[in-house]
Scaffold this active site. Sequence first.
Site, PDB file in Angstrom:
ATOM      1  N   ILE A 103       0.855  -1.193   0.000  1.00 38.85           N
ATOM      2  CA  ILE A 103       0.000   0.000   0.000  1.00 38.85           C
ATOM      3  C   ILE A 103       0.890   1.243   0.000  1.00 38.85           C
ATOM      4  O   ILE A 103       1.819   1.356   0.800  1.00 38.85           O
ATOM      5  CB  ILE A 103      -0.944  -0.006   1.216  1.00 38.85           C
ATOM      6  CG1 ILE A 103      -1.792  -1.281   1.180  1.00 38.85           C
ATOM      7  CG2 ILE A 103      -1.823   1.239   1.231  1.00 38.85           C
ATOM      8  CD1 ILE A 103      -2.659  -1.488   2.402  1.00 38.85           C
ATOM      9  N   PRO A 105       1.651   5.398   0.071  1.00 34.71           N
ATOM     10  CA  PRO A 105       1.122   6.675   0.576  1.00 34.71           C
ATOM     11  C   PRO A 105       1.235   7.778  -0.478  1.00 34.71           C
ATOM     12  O   PRO A 105       2.141   7.745  -1.323  1.00 34.71           O
ATOM     13  CB  PRO A 105       2.061   6.985   1.752  1.00 34.71           C
ATOM     14  CG  PRO A 105       3.360   6.371   1.348  1.00 34.71           C
ATOM     15  CD  PRO A 105       3.038   5.165   0.508  1.00 34.71           C
ATOM     16  N   THR A 107       2.145  10.758   0.018  1.00 33.14           N
ATOM     17  CA  THR A 107       3.270  11.662   0.298  1.00 33.14           C
ATOM     18  C   THR A 107       4.567  11.228  -0.380  1.00 33.14           C
ATOM     19  O   THR A 107       5.393  12.064  -0.723  1.00 33.14           O
ATOM     20  CB  THR A 107       3.496  11.763   1.815  1.00 33.14           C
ATOM     21  OG1 THR A 107       3.430  10.439   2.360  1.00 33.14           O
ATOM     22  CG2 THR A 107       2.454  12.639   2.473  1.00 33.14           C
ATOM     23  N   ASN A 108       4.772   9.937  -0.538  1.00 34.39           N
ATOM     24  CA  ASN A 108       5.994   9.428  -1.181  1.00 34.39           C
ATOM     25  C   ASN A 108       5.629   8.354  -2.200  1.00 34.39           C
ATOM     26  O   ASN A 108       6.026   7.190  -2.056  1.00 34.39           O
ATOM     27  CB  ASN A 108       6.947   8.809  -0.138  1.00 34.39           C
ATOM     28  CG  ASN A 108       7.184   9.709   1.037  1.00 34.39           C
ATOM     29  OD1 ASN A 108       7.619  10.837   0.886  1.00 34.39           O
ATOM     30  ND2 ASN A 108       6.877   9.223   2.222  1.00 34.39           N
ATOM     31  N   GLY A 188      -1.825   6.133   6.991  1.00 39.16           N
ATOM     32  CA  GLY A 188      -2.383   6.689   8.225  1.00 39.16           C
ATOM     33  C   GLY A 188      -2.802   5.604   9.203  1.00 39.16           C
ATOM     34  O   GLY A 188      -2.793   4.412   8.892  1.00 39.16           O
ATOM     35  N   GLY A 206       2.672   3.472  11.119  1.00 45.93           N
ATOM     36  CA  GLY A 206       1.721   4.526  11.439  1.00 45.93           C
ATOM     37  C   GLY A 206       2.343   5.909  11.412  1.00 45.93           C
ATOM     38  O   GLY A 206       3.451   6.098  10.914  1.00 45.93           O
ATOM     39  N   CYS A 239       7.199  11.274   7.220  1.00 46.06           N
ATOM     40  CA  CYS A 239       6.584  11.123   8.549  1.00 46.06           C
ATOM     41  C   CYS A 239       7.617  11.186   9.671  1.00 46.06           C
ATOM     42  O   CYS A 239       7.253  11.334  10.836  1.00 46.06           O
ATOM     43  CB  CYS A 239       5.787   9.836   8.636  1.00 46.06           C
ATOM     44  SG  CYS A 239       6.750   8.374   8.205  1.00 46.06           S
ATOM     45  N   GLU A 330       1.076  16.011  14.634  1.00 46.90           N
ATOM     46  CA  GLU A 330       1.812  15.830  13.387  1.00 46.90           C
ATOM     47  C   GLU A 330       1.223  16.683  12.259  1.00 46.90           C
ATOM     48  O   GLU A 330       0.043  16.567  11.936  1.00 46.90           O
ATOM     49  CB  GLU A 330       1.791  14.357  12.952  1.00 46.90           C
ATOM     50  CG  GLU A 330       2.604  14.107  11.694  1.00 46.90           C
ATOM     51  CD  GLU A 330       2.473  12.678  11.186  1.00 46.90           C
ATOM     52  OE1 GLU A 330       1.349  12.145  11.136  1.00 46.90           O
ATOM     53  OE2 GLU A 330       3.509  12.102  10.815  1.00 46.90           O
ATOM     54  N   LEU A 410       8.987   2.535   8.063  1.00 50.73           N
ATOM     55  CA  LEU A 410       9.696   2.612   9.338  1.00 50.73           C
ATOM     56  C   LEU A 410       8.832   2.027  10.453  1.00 50.73           C
ATOM     57  O   LEU A 410       7.811   2.602  10.826  1.00 50.73           O
ATOM     58  CB  LEU A 410      10.042   4.080   9.647  1.00 50.73           C
ATOM     59  CG  LEU A 410      10.722   4.862   8.508  1.00 50.73           C
ATOM     60  CD1 LEU A 410      10.923   6.330   8.903  1.00 50.73           C
ATOM     61  CD2 LEU A 410      12.044   4.237   8.116  1.00 50.73           C
TER      62      LEU A 410
END
Lengths: 470, 106
Positions: A103, A105, A107-108, A188, A206, A239, A330, A410
């Site tokens: 999956i 994200p 953002t990247n 998320g 997460g 993140c 965050e 991570l």
Amino acid sequence: MADEILDKAILAGALFHQFDQEQTDFIVKKVFEAGFENRIKLAKMAANETGLGVWQHKVIKNAVATQLVYESIKNEKTVGVISENIRDGIVEIAQPIGPVFGIIPITNPTSTVLFKILISLKSRNPIIISPPRKAMESCREAVRICYQAALEAGAPDDCIQILPESNRELTHEFMIHPRLALILATGGTGLVHAAYSSGNPALGVGPGNVPVFIDESADIPFAISSIIRSKTFDNGTICASEQAIICEKTIAHKVMDEFKKQDCYFLPPDDILRVEAIAFDKTKGLMNADIVGQPVEKIASMAGIAVPANTRILIAHQQKVGSEHPLSQEILAPILAFYTSDDYNSAIKLCIDLNYLGGIGHTACIYANNETRIMEFSKILNAGRILVNTPSSQGAVGGIYNILPTSLTLGCGSGGKNITTENVTAHHLINIQRVCRRRDNRKWFGFDKDKYLDETISGDQIISEYERNF
Amino acid sequence: METHHYNPSSNSLSWEFHNRLDTIVSNELFPVINDIVISHLDLISENPLKVIFNFEKVEYVTSAFIRICVSISKKVGRSNFSIVNTNPLIKKTFKIALLDSELNVE
């Protein structure tokens, strides 16, 4: 649709079993080369399609996800016998796990696609990429490039696939599919929770909420330069990027002056409220998706505030930590919370509060040249990575400022409801079988086991007898 | 690359393959095998046509060859197709692919 895609993946995985280490490594090398060659094209596509971040920084991310990931895994044994301890009689044999559901994200996007493909192929697993809706085309192109290179290098058909569409129902269908081997979930909290609740094994990652403690022993200009380099990278979309700065009041002015000197802007109180209003969606209890990865100018415009030209980061003084204080949470954008404390202990307690506000197990950062304080901080914070005098965005992914395995996934340990605190890499995608040759435990065989049945003998006596050195 | 043999009394066609059944080899083999099977399907016999692939000397298969197996199995009927003498790695490959029962892999 899930059945058809998984049938193909299972066949690819079965065929992959026949490959030896040399063949596997050749495929990984060719895919790395293809991904690396296309790092700029894919970065531009991702930036244009998502509207997030900085394309030049996404180039770096793609380079990290190919070149540095390849460097970190290329010599790793992932096929057949991977270790042999003759004295203990243990031989370890690596087996692939089967179809991986990756999956991605928003953002990247392309860097995570490249990374997950490389570690899957290195472990001889087929992978099915689940792209975010707003990065469909760039992910599709990254998959096409890698798949073509893999096939040319002799990889099995369908070893890399991508979902033709992106929606929650389809993702769920895959996650609960009995023939899926593992979910590699980056996203998320909700997504990671869904992955762990699916009934299939999952490696999930997460959110973070990275506190940065600047100790009075730190080199302040160096620390600020490092923080800015990290927080502005791809407009803060990683993140592991810094979220809050904490320092004692004795050095607060020096720290603030250095931030100002390096083009950061401390928001006046009224403007903090305006930025809070657009940075955080109070109804969802999450950062506002519209500001993720946006540059300072756009954030200022959205908030209706004026900031000096060339401002690199917006900084907001904060006193408290909690869900009612949006900027203590965050925010994946060039915005930092700034705390000063009366003394060292109060500073560390603030770091703990921030750490436990949505970022448990992820990353924490300290700037110090006092070894005692570095270790105190490290023992008390709950973070898979505690980075010392290091930009946290680039430090956490490994391979640049340290020798952590390079990873875009991570682990956050049990605090983040993850199974590991490690940087996820190829060795997390193999089953390790242990061949155990007989090595008799002499203490066990030299001990009279009937004593276990004798209620008149104390536990201490039994242990003492068992440990007896004849 | 391949040799085949027809046994009229049992109405069975058997093939013996060698080494690596990669994509190029498989693409060349498919029309040959397919034509032979089709030509034997029309023969009048008391027994249904059986097809046996002997893998004694096969070291490696690709998806292209597995597609041949699936295609021929469909033509002659599941119970009339089998793959015999596989080495353990090939047997495991079919097992993981969930095709060992369907293709009667021994």
